[in-house]
Design a protein around this motif. Structure first.
Motif, PDB file in Angstrom:
ATOM      1  N   PHE A  56       9.088  67.224 -20.629  1.00 23.70           N
ATOM      2  CA  PHE A  56       8.583  68.104 -19.502  1.00 23.70           C
ATOM      3  C   PHE A  56       8.047  67.975 -18.285  1.00 23.70           C
ATOM      4  N   PRO A  57       8.006  68.257 -17.363  1.00 18.17           N
ATOM      5  CA  PRO A  57       7.060  67.289 -15.933  1.00 18.17           C
ATOM      6  C   PRO A  57       5.670  67.476 -16.542  1.00 18.17           C
ATOM      7  N   LYS A  58       5.033  66.429 -15.936  1.00 16.40           N
ATOM      8  CA  LYS A  58       3.336  65.882 -16.818  1.00 16.40           C
ATOM      9  C   LYS A  58       2.712  66.620 -15.461  1.00 16.40           C
ATOM     10  N   ALA A  59       1.568  66.807 -16.211  1.00 22.38           N
ATOM     11  CA  ALA A  59       0.408  67.080 -14.944  1.00 22.38           C
ATOM     12  C   ALA A  59      -0.093  66.381 -14.784  1.00 22.38           C
ATOM     13  N   THR A  60      -0.229  66.320 -13.009  1.00 20.73           N
ATOM     14  CA  THR A  60      -1.099  65.187 -12.446  1.00 20.73           C
ATOM     15  C   THR A  60      -2.654  65.567 -11.691  1.00 20.73           C
ATOM     16  N   GLU A  61      -2.501  67.113 -11.407  1.00 23.14           N
ATOM     17  CA  GLU A  61      -3.724  67.220 -10.658  1.00 23.14           C
ATOM     18  C   GLU A  61      -3.876  68.696 -11.608  1.00 23.14           C
ATOM     19  N   PHE A  85       2.201  69.599 -10.866  1.00 21.02           N
ATOM     20  CA  PHE A  85       3.079  68.755 -11.627  1.00 21.02           C
ATOM     21  C   PHE A  85       3.977  67.584 -11.247  1.00 21.02           C
ATOM     22  N   ASP A  86       3.768  66.317 -11.929  1.00 19.74           N
ATOM     23  CA  ASP A  86       4.335  65.131 -11.157  1.00 19.74           C
ATOM     24  C   ASP A  86       5.753  65.897 -10.187  1.00 19.74           C
ATOM     25  N   ASN A  87       6.805  66.688 -11.119  1.00 19.03           N
ATOM     26  CA  ASN A  87       7.973  67.229 -10.334  1.00 19.03           C
ATOM     27  C   ASN A  87       7.799  68.164  -8.705  1.00 19.03           C
TER      28      ASN A  87
END
Length: 102
Positions: free
Chosen positions: A5-10, A22-24
């Motif tokens: 799954f995409p990862k949370a970045t903020e 997300f990182d996408n």
């Protein structure tokens, strides 16, 4: 083979609504665990064990959340409320109006 799954970045939080980037590149929205439990407390079938949440004003609970995102994309609020990358992705919505209403 496990699904990734995409990862949370903020993450930004206001009145128990999370805005997660997300990182996408996508930004998605979801209710915090507290808000979900607060709304469930009003339900006769889902409210068992959650009624004490009705004593707390849900609008102030975001203050001091101290959001931390680990390297694997897991989000932690208030040092103990944890959201997995799968939960953040699957339970979030593309539009805020899909989660803001009761």
């Amino acid at each position: 083979m496990s699904e990734t799954f995409p990862k949370a970045t903020e993450v930004r939080m206001a009145a128990n609504l999370l805005a997660i980037t997300f990182d996408n590149g996508q930004t998605r929205y979801m209710r915090s665990h507290f808000m979900k439990d607060y709304l469930d407390a009003w339900s006769p079938s889902r409210g068992k064990g959650k009624r004490s949440n009705l004593l707390v004003d849900p609008a102030w609970a975001w203050e001091g959340a101290d959001a931390k995102i680990s390297e694997d994309g897991t989000l932690t609020l208030f040092d103990k409320d944890t959201y997995t990358p799968e939960e953040l992705w699957k339970n979030s919505k593309e539009r805020i109006d899909e989660v803001s209403g009761v």
